[in-house]
Design an enzyme around this catalytic site. Structure first.
Site, mmCIF file in Angstrom:
data_model
loop_
_atom_site.group_PDB
_atom_site.id
_atom_site.type_symbol
_atom_site.label_atom_id
_atom_site.label_comp_id
_atom_site.label_asym_id
_atom_site.label_seq_id
_atom_site.Cartn_x
_atom_site.Cartn_y
_atom_site.Cartn_z
ATOM 1 C CG LEU A 8 -1.635 -1.428 1.544
ATOM 2 C CD1 LEU A 8 -2.725 -1.051 2.337
ATOM 3 C CD2 LEU A 8 -2.996 -1.034 -0.052
ATOM 4 C CB SER A 9 4.073 2.046 -0.322
ATOM 5 O OG SER A 9 4.788 1.312 -1.677
ATOM 6 C CB SER A 101 9.056 -0.463 -19.091
ATOM 7 O OG SER A 101 8.863 0.795 -19.399
ATOM 8 C CE1 TYR A 126 9.720 1.388 -14.139
ATOM 9 C CE2 TYR A 126 10.372 2.794 -16.405
ATOM 10 C CZ TYR A 126 9.917 1.630 -15.548
ATOM 11 O OH TYR A 126 8.505 1.247 -15.746
ATOM 12 C CE LYS A 130 9.895 -2.593 -13.388
ATOM 13 N NZ LYS A 130 9.097 -3.387 -12.745
ATOM 14 C CG ASN A 156 3.730 4.698 -23.595
ATOM 15 O OD1 ASN A 156 4.803 4.800 -23.756
ATOM 16 N ND2 ASN A 156 3.709 6.438 -22.697
ATOM 17 C CG ASN A 176 3.367 8.699 -16.737
ATOM 18 O OD1 ASN A 176 2.401 8.310 -15.153
ATOM 19 N ND2 ASN A 176 4.083 8.449 -17.404
ATOM 20 N N GLY A 274 15.965 13.011 -21.479
ATOM 21 C CA GLY A 274 15.796 11.400 -21.139
ATOM 22 C C GLY A 274 14.769 11.093 -22.036
HETATM 23 C C1 UD1 Z 1 7.475 6.541 -18.727
HETATM 24 C C2 UD1 Z 1 8.377 5.764 -19.194
HETATM 25 C C3 UD1 Z 1 8.140 4.423 -19.256
HETATM 26 C C4 UD1 Z 1 6.905 4.227 -17.659
HETATM 27 C C5 UD1 Z 1 6.006 5.584 -17.918
HETATM 28 C C6 UD1 Z 1 5.255 5.209 -16.675
HETATM 29 C C7 UD1 Z 1 10.807 6.732 -20.136
HETATM 30 C C8 UD1 Z 1 11.601 6.382 -20.960
HETATM 31 N N1 UD1 Z 1 9.977 6.022 -19.988
HETATM 32 O O1 UD1 Z 1 6.996 6.511 -20.223
HETATM 33 O O2 UD1 Z 1 9.504 3.640 -18.944
HETATM 34 O O3 UD1 Z 1 6.804 3.057 -17.571
HETATM 35 O O4 UD1 Z 1 6.933 6.643 -18.212
HETATM 36 O O5 UD1 Z 1 5.666 5.640 -15.563
HETATM 37 O O6 UD1 Z 1 11.521 6.801 -19.037
HETATM 38 N N2 UD1 Z 1 4.165 15.163 -22.402
HETATM 39 C C9 UD1 Z 1 4.009 15.596 -22.019
HETATM 40 N N3 UD1 Z 1 3.940 16.754 -21.046
HETATM 41 C C10 UD1 Z 1 3.828 16.273 -20.020
HETATM 42 C C11 UD1 Z 1 3.889 14.593 -19.726
HETATM 43 C C12 UD1 Z 1 3.923 14.030 -20.734
HETATM 44 O O7 UD1 Z 1 4.564 16.813 -23.375
HETATM 45 O O8 UD1 Z 1 3.032 16.582 -18.695
HETATM 46 C C13 UD1 Z 1 5.289 13.170 -23.585
HETATM 47 C C14 UD1 Z 1 6.048 13.453 -22.740
HETATM 48 O O9 UD1 Z 1 7.171 13.996 -23.819
HETATM 49 C C15 UD1 Z 1 6.227 12.208 -23.655
HETATM 50 C C16 UD1 Z 1 4.694 11.725 -23.504
HETATM 51 O O10 UD1 Z 1 4.096 12.716 -23.028
HETATM 52 O O11 UD1 Z 1 6.862 12.370 -25.415
HETATM 53 C C17 UD1 Z 1 4.300 10.326 -22.415
HETATM 54 O O12 UD1 Z 1 5.099 10.766 -21.745
HETATM 55 P P1 UD1 Z 1 4.997 10.007 -20.605
HETATM 56 O O13 UD1 Z 1 3.063 9.462 -20.123
HETATM 57 O O14 UD1 Z 1 5.758 10.820 -18.993
HETATM 58 O O15 UD1 Z 1 5.505 8.227 -20.782
HETATM 59 P P2 UD1 Z 1 6.685 7.895 -21.624
HETATM 60 O O16 UD1 Z 1 8.164 8.843 -21.088
HETATM 61 O O17 UD1 Z 1 6.546 7.453 -22.417
#
Ligand code: UD1
Length: 315
Positions: A8-9, A101, A126, A130, A156, A176, A274
């Protein structure tokens, strides 16, 4: 029959009510931290008839892992090792599903990404947990003949269960894309920052393979069935879990606006450190071997995410 273990963390007991409402039965729950070997040993002593494991439990925030690497290595790897040491193998084949992942591929040279694409040096602690997790499982599956492993490399995952009984509950500000979109539309944030619009893609924003959480969940059942009925000798298999389609951040925003009927306040900002440019899965192997493919669309996923957000924000 299943039982759930969680510390439950990063979750809440109310999730169990949601599961109960969907399944119309109560799933036994044990509050155990997998890092605590004694508690885990006691659990398996009392539950010797456990026949297989789906191991989801891990911390998963990329940014947090950079700030707290040791916590990530400890939580994600100690828990895996303890589990593997204490599983009641009983001499029978023991199916084990691991949540991995697509981050293990980094920026792949060719798209769609096949499972045999090279593993790149991890960009975050992270991601490294994996990779190391998969290596541990591969090594162990060689020495322990009855351990049968499927590692599922999630692309995703987004969305909520269509009943709206369970869904994503990010703690604090979401990192995300999709929870940030739905929270912004619900008025919890002023605007969404789109991280970079100068990438070499069709509209300049990054491309990802978004997969409905319900499709993703179903692949786990397929994975278990595959391991239970498995005839070949290969004790460690990896599968991509994606839709096979890449969508840009702008496409996600536009699709969200369409399904929600709400314009989204967003602005372009600088690239996020990144981030890779583009990643989407080859679904060939999962189709062929697991007999699994996605059935739900990006629209379905975003619509469920929005309805879930409205329920939680009481809109
Ligand atoms: C990341 C991790 C993945 C992890 C997943 C869930 C990497 C490469 N990927 O995926 O391993 O399993 O998170 O935690 O480390 N974006 C925006 N604005 C925002 C948020 C995101 O533009 O506020 C864009 C990001 O730049 C990206 C896309 O949306 O292009 C998806 O981002 P995100 O949902 O964070 O997933 P990943 O980075 O693909």
């Amino acid at each position: 029959d299943i039982v759930i273990i969680d510390d439950l963390s990063n979750s809440s007991l109310i999730v169990l009510d949601g599961i109960k409402n969907i399944l119309k039965k109560t799933i036994p729950f044990f509050k155990i931290d997998l890092k605590n070997k004694k508690d885990l040993r006691d659990f398996f002593k009392k539950n010797i008839d456990i026949k297989g494991v789906i191991h989801f439990a891990a911390s998963k925030s990329v940014g947090e892992s950079v700030l707290k690497p040791l916590e990530y290595y400890e939580n994600n790897l100690t828990s895996l090792i303890n589990l593997l040491q204490l599983l009641p193998y009983n001499g029978n084949d023991f199916p084990f599903i691991f949540s991995s992942s697509c981050t293990v591929y980094g920026q792949a040279e060719s798209l769609p990404i096949m499972e045999n694409a090279p593993i790149k040096p991890a960009q975050s602690p992270y991601g490294n947990t994996k990779q190391i997790g998969e290596e541990i499982l591969l090594d162990l599956s060689k020495s322990k003949e009855n351990l049968k492993v499927v590692s599922l490399r999630y692309f995703n995952p987004i969305g909520a269960h269509p009943s709206l009984q369970i869904g994503e509950l990010p703690i604090g500000k979401p990192q995300n894309l999709v929870p940030f979109i739905t929270q912004t539309a619900a008025g919890l944030h002023n605007k969404l920052s789109v991280f970079g619009n100068d990438y070499p893609t069709k509209d300049g924003t990054c491309i990802r393979d978004y997969i409905h959480i319900v499709d993703l969940a179903k692949a786990h059942a397929k994975g278990l069935n595959y391991l239970i009925n498995k005839k070949n000798k290969n004790n460690f298999e990896v599968f991509n879990l994606g839709s096979g389609t890449g969508n840009s951040v702008m496409e996600v925003i536009k699709t969200f606006e369409k399904v929600s009927g709400k314009p989204l306040n967003y602005q372009f900002s600088k690239r996020r450190k990144g981030d890779i440019v583009s990643a989407f899965a080859s679904t060939f192997k999962a189709n062929k071997i697991l007999g699994w493919k996605t059935t739900l669309s990006l629209e379905d996923a975003l619509s469920s995410a929005w309805r879930w957000q409205k329920k939680n924000s009481k809109i």
